[in-house]
Design an enzyme around this catalytic site. Structure first.
Site, PDB file in Angstrom:
ATOM      1  CG  ASP A  55      -3.331   2.709  -1.615  1.00 54.54           C
ATOM      2  OD1 ASP A  55      -4.350   3.080  -2.089  1.00 54.54           O
ATOM      3  OD2 ASP A  55      -2.388   2.064  -2.144  1.00 54.54           O
TER       4      ASP A  55
ATOM      5  CG  LEU B   1      -1.762  -1.179   1.458  1.00 51.37           C
ATOM      6  CD1 LEU B   1      -2.651  -0.989   2.856  1.00 51.37           C
ATOM      7  CD2 LEU B   1      -2.876  -1.361   0.215  1.00 51.37           C
ATOM      8  CG  ASP B   2       0.000   4.619  -2.516  1.00 54.40           C
ATOM      9  OD1 ASP B   2      -1.047   4.680  -1.795  1.00 54.40           O
ATOM     10  OD2 ASP B   2      -0.375   4.913  -3.828  1.00 54.40           O
ATOM     11  CB  SER B   3       1.670   7.735   1.693  1.00 49.78           C
ATOM     12  OG  SER B   3       1.757   8.200   0.415  1.00 49.78           O
TER      13      SER B   3
ATOM     14  NE  ARG C  14      -4.212   6.067  -5.629  1.00 51.28           N
ATOM     15  CZ  ARG C  14      -3.248   5.716  -4.680  1.00 51.28           C
ATOM     16  NH1 ARG C  14      -2.309   5.871  -5.153  1.00 51.28           N
ATOM     17  NH2 ARG C  14      -3.911   5.213  -3.526  1.00 51.28           N
TER      18      ARG C  14
END
Lengths: 126, 99
Positions: free
Chosen positions: A85, A81-83, B40
């Site tokens: 997420d 997971l990235d930040s 995003r």
């Protein structure tokens, strides 16, 4: 004169005293201990329940690498997971346990274990 | 750069909270998705250049204000629950964020 005044004051204090509180204490003493429970008492959440429910949240989150899901997994390194997420996962955990995690605490939660620990220490989680 | 990253995370969290504040199921889900998709994009812009990043942040802050205002207004009115929400599985807002 002084006696009369002090009687009056004593009487006033007696009527003003919070009677319900006194009778509540008496009631509590009279009741069997099983029937009384403070509102401030900890919830019925056990560590296993918390772990199970956090796992459920993570399983519902489709970006999580399910094979590496364990109670020591790191959100970033193991679950992929990235930040952003991570923020979402922490918010989902908040929602699951009906608590609001302050920003600085939420930033510190980066592993499954930290999430479980945090919820374990939150008395108001349910 | 590190500063702007924590700022983005903070803005992201605040925006998601604001999106979650909508009482109407459809609005709540829509703004949650929209916030996610927008951020995003924003993250990819940060690596492009400082000016684009600044603009995206300013836009994000503006949108956060709109979200907060509108979710407050939304909460002031009564709502009919959707069929989905009567199913306890879907009752909470972000439980299944990808639906």
């Amino acid at each position: 004169m002084f006696r009369l005044a002090s009687f009056r004051i004593a009487a006033a204090i007696r009527t003003a005293a919070p009677r319900p509180a006194v009778s509540l204490v008496k009631q509590r003493l009279a009741m069997p201990s099983m029937m009384t429970r403070w509102y401030s008492a900890g919830g019925a959440l056990t560590r296993d329940t918390i772990k199970e429910r956090i796992f459920q949240v993570l399983q519902d989150f489709d970006k999580v690498n399910q094979e590496k899901l364990s109670d020591v997994a790191d959100f970033n390194k193991d679950l992929g997971l990235d930040s952003l997420d991570t923020v979402e996962v922490v918010m989902a955990i908040e929602e699951e346990f009906s608590v609001e995690i302050p920003d600085d605490e939420a930033d510190k939660i980066t592993t499954v274990k930290e999430a479980i620990d945090y919820i374990t220490h939150r008395e108001d989680a349910h | 750069m590190a500063g702007s990253r924590t700022q983005i995370i903070k803005l992201y969290r605040d925006s998601l909270r604001a999106a979650r504040g909508f009482e109407t199921y459809n609005f709540r889900k829509y703004f949650y998705r929209r916030t996610r998709d927008r951020f995003r994009e924003t993250l990819s812009k940060v690596s492009v250049g400082q000016v684009e990043a600044e603009n995206a942040m300013a836009e994000g802050r503006h949108e956060l204000e709109v979200l907060q205002r509108q979710s407050l207004v939304n909460r002031l009115f009564a709502h009919n629950r959707t069929v989905l929400e009567s199913d306890p599985q879907y009752a909470s807002g972000a439980r299944r964020p990808n639906l």
